[in-house]
Scaffold this motif. Structure first.
Motif, PDB file in Angstrom:
ATOM      1  N   ASN A 248      22.971  -8.419  79.335  1.00 40.34           N
ATOM      2  CA  ASN A 248      22.552  -7.402  80.313  1.00 40.34           C
ATOM      3  C   ASN A 248      22.806  -5.990  79.813  1.00 40.34           C
ATOM      4  OD1 ASN A 248      21.534  -8.615  82.960  1.00 40.34           O
ATOM      5  ND2 ASN A 248      23.308  -9.903  82.494  1.00 40.34           N
TER       6      ASN A 248
ATOM      7  N   ASN B 187      14.347  -8.005  79.010  1.00 40.01           N
ATOM      8  CA  ASN B 187      14.756  -7.915  80.408  1.00 40.01           C
ATOM      9  C   ASN B 187      13.826  -8.723  81.317  1.00 40.01           C
ATOM     10  OD1 ASN B 187      16.536  -6.716  82.383  1.00 40.01           O
ATOM     11  ND2 ASN B 187      14.770  -5.526  83.046  1.00 40.01           N
ATOM     12  N   ALA B 188      12.565  -8.860  80.891  1.00 44.54           N
ATOM     13  CA  ALA B 188      11.559  -9.553  81.708  1.00 44.54           C
ATOM     14  C   ALA B 188      11.866 -11.043  81.879  1.00 44.54           C
ATOM     15  CB  ALA B 188      10.171  -9.381  81.076  1.00 44.54           C
ATOM     16  N   PHE B 189      12.711 -11.617  81.015  1.00 40.30           N
ATOM     17  CA  PHE B 189      13.004 -13.053  81.100  1.00 40.30           C
ATOM     18  C   PHE B 189      14.104 -13.369  82.109  1.00 40.30           C
ATOM     19  CE2 PHE B 189      10.974 -12.675  76.910  1.00 40.30           C
ATOM     20  CZ  PHE B 189       9.994 -13.650  77.034  1.00 40.30           C
ATOM     21  N   GLY B 190      14.690 -12.335  82.718  1.00 39.67           N
ATOM     22  CA  GLY B 190      15.599 -12.533  83.844  1.00 39.67           C
ATOM     23  C   GLY B 190      17.020 -12.905  83.464  1.00 39.67           C
ATOM     24  N   ASN B 191      17.849 -13.023  84.498  1.00 38.06           N
ATOM     25  CA  ASN B 191      19.283 -13.259  84.308  1.00 38.06           C
ATOM     26  C   ASN B 191      19.601 -14.607  83.666  1.00 38.06           C
ATOM     27  OD1 ASN B 191      20.665 -10.949  85.027  1.00 38.06           O
ATOM     28  ND2 ASN B 191      20.485 -11.372  87.220  1.00 38.06           N
ATOM     29  N   ALA B 192      18.801 -15.623  83.967  1.00 41.05           N
ATOM     30  CA  ALA B 192      19.062 -16.942  83.386  1.00 41.05           C
ATOM     31  C   ALA B 192      19.079 -16.860  81.862  1.00 41.05           C
ATOM     32  CB  ALA B 192      18.008 -17.945  83.850  1.00 41.05           C
TER      33      ALA B 192
ATOM     34  N   ASN C 254      22.057 -14.098  80.563  1.00 45.62           N
ATOM     35  CA  ASN C 254      23.396 -14.688  80.537  1.00 45.62           C
ATOM     36  C   ASN C 254      23.610 -15.571  79.311  1.00 45.62           C
ATOM     37  OD1 ASN C 254      24.093 -13.467  82.958  1.00 45.62           O
ATOM     38  ND2 ASN C 254      23.401 -15.210  84.202  1.00 45.62           N
TER      39      ASN C 254
ATOM     40  N   TYR D 211      15.017 -20.795  81.862  1.00 54.29           N
ATOM     41  CA  TYR D 211      14.114 -19.740  81.382  1.00 54.29           C
ATOM     42  C   TYR D 211      13.130 -20.391  80.405  1.00 54.29           C
ATOM     43  CZ  TYR D 211      17.215 -19.803  77.290  1.00 54.29           C
ATOM     44  OH  TYR D 211      17.952 -20.197  76.198  1.00 54.29           O
TER      45      TYR D 211
END
Length: 534
Positions: free
Chosen positions: A110, A124-129, A132, A167
């Protein structure tokens, strides 16, 4: 020097300070407007940023779990890196960008995607999953001064494939593939089964075969006969997935710093390792050319995308029946491809994957697609036809100005010089450390032949020597080079020492070694040492 001015109604080309500057400006001023207008980033790839053009060459390692990816990185650097885990089970569960830094440490995903100096912001477009499971390991290492290395989670097989990662793993790898300079696929000589997930990953890398290299690792753990079978099986398996007429380059070896379990193929492993090392070492020198090549590929895809979008827009009704027409156009997208191909004389290889494009179009509002804007396409055409050629010249100039740009340190230094260099003391290098002239041990047998040729004043002519040398059945081009090396005093004749040297070089060539471009000092006949050094 270039500047903007009018000449015959045309603009002169723009001045570029360097290749990186030129790429950034061409993308920003000519390609990005086309991408943005036709929503290229929603379909294919996020917009590029300055960091994408400024970053060091990157190497992406991909393979099933326990194929030795992390160990390979450690072998290259000869140093552990933060976050490193090695084991027979799937230990690396994250994407780790191993990069140079003054202090050892880990930057979590992040935080990494908001750093403008790193080329990862669009992840960033691939999200928190995903974030992390993404980190940057920074450490001070000479290898990382020239390249960055991306370690990836082991690709799953068997029952493990049922576990969702949370993801789109293949999409993340495709994102990296577009931006890296080299993709290394690692296979374990004991586990050649290509799982469904691995097959999907290789297909996702389809448009990047030029960056792809295959490593058959842990090859020291099987016998020569088994290795031949494993190599053949690997080539057969890859041929089914990578649909190209060219055979993929496969490097065979054991890429870690431990004793070989079965040393029978030691020379093969050493030669293969050096070939792979040379390929990796060349990346900094070829980095600008790779970025230029990737920009050209991106521009060609953006052009095709614009033609597809405008064709779909043109087919849409003004008022009623939009939904049914949209479904019809998506179903018949192959026909649209053919129409665009013929209208604009575009190669079929430039079109995006049909199935993927149909899936992406399903969620789009065709009514909001823009109409054709010729000026945007003309700008990209001008970039491809004129600006790229000028940048290519600048690439060559930069390469010539920095000829020593190559990866140094770590395992790359281990065999550069000294007796453990590849081929040291072999072929033409035999006898390099000996006080005696290496040819002397076989000279008595060469002398017997020499004196049967009836030498005059202790020498044989070129015509006489030629008859004897032709018995080797080597091509004239090779024998001509041997003659030039053996005739040390350049008098057009061979004395007994020069004749022995010629026969020694013939033996070197017949044993499969290359001839030296220049006669090494240790091969110069003793009586010619002063002449050979002049």
């Amino acid at each position: 020097m270039f500047s903007w001015s009018k000449r015959n109604g045309k603009k002169d080309p723009e001045l570029f300070q360097n290749v990186s500057d030129g790429l950034k400006r061409l993308y920003r001023n000519k390609l990005f407007p086309l991408e943005d207008t036709y929503r290229f980033h929603d379909f294919h790839s996020p917009a590029l940023e300055d960091a994408d053009f400024d970053n060091k060459p990157m190497v992406l390692l991909v393979g099933q779990y326990s194929t030795g990816k992390t160990t390979f990185i450690r072998h290259l650097m000869e140093q552990d890196f933060p976050g490193m885990r090695i084991g027979p089970e799937p230990t690396t569960d994250s994407f780790i960008a191993v990069m140079h830094g003054d202090q050892d440490g880990v930057i979590p995903g992040n935080a990494l995607v908001v750093d403008p100096k790193k080329p990862f912001r669009k992840l960033n477009a691939f999200g928190n999953a995903f974030l992390n499971r993404f980190m940057c390991a920074q450490l001070k290492n000479p290898v990382l001064e020239s390249i960055s290395i991306i370690d990836t989670p082991g690709i799953l097989s068997g029952e493990k494939q049922r576990i969702s990662r949370g993801y789109d793993f293949a999409a993340v790898l495709e994102w990296f593939a577009e931006r890296v300079d080299r993709i290394i696929l690692l296979f374990d000589a004991h586990k050649l089964d290509i799982s469904d997930e691995f097959s999907e990953v290789i297909k996702a890398l389809k448009n990047h075969e030029d960056k792809m290299r295959v490593v058959l690792n842990k090859a020291d753990q099987i016998s020569t006969q088994q290795l031949m079978r494993v190599y053949g099986a690997l080539m057969w398996s890859l041929g089914k997935i990578i649909n190209t007429p060219e055979v993929v380059r496969v490097y065979i070896g054991s890429f870690w710093a431990q004793p070989l379990l079965i040393p029978d193929n030691r020379k093969l492993f050493e030669a293969e390792e050096q070939d792979l090392f040379r390929d990796i070492q060349s990346l900094p020198r070829n980095a600008a050319l790779r970025k230029l090549n990737d920009l050209i590929k991106r521009a060609r895809l953006a052009k095709v995308h614009a033609y597809i979008i405008t064709s779909l827009k043109k087919e849409m009704p003004a008022m009623f029946g939009k939904d049914s027409k949209k479904k019809e156009l998506i179903t018949n997208l192959g026909a649209i491809y053919e129409k665009v191909e013929k209208e604009h004389n575009i190669s079929p290889g430039d079109f995006p994957n049909l199935k993927k494009m149909q899936d992406l179009l399903a969620s789009q509002d065709f009514a909001k697609f823009p109409v054709m804007r010729p000026k945007l396409l003309e700008a990209v055409e001008d970039m491809l036809a004129n600006d790229i050629a000028r940048l290519m010249t600048l690439v060559r100039q930069e390469e010539a100005a920095m000829p020593d740009q190559m990866v140094k340190g770590g395992a790359f230094e281990g065999t550069m010089n000294g007796p453990f260099g590849l081929g040291y003391g072999e072929g033409a290098g035999e006898g390099i450390d000996e006080l005696e002239w290496v040819v002397a041990k076989d000279k008595p047998s060469y002398d017997e032949i020499f004196y049967t040729l009836s030498p005059v004043n202790g020498k044989v002519s070129g015509a006489t020597a030629k008859k004897e040398m032709l018995k080797s059945k080597l091509p004239n081009t090779v024998l001509g080079k041997i003659w030039a090396l053996a005739d040390v005093d350049k008098d057009g004749f061979l004395d007994d020492e020069e004749f022995a040297l010629a026969n020694h070089l013939i033996k070197v060539k017949l044993e499969g070694y290359e001839l030296p471009a220049k006669l090494p000092p240790h091969l110069v006949p003793p009586s010619k040492r002063e002449q050979g050094q002049d």
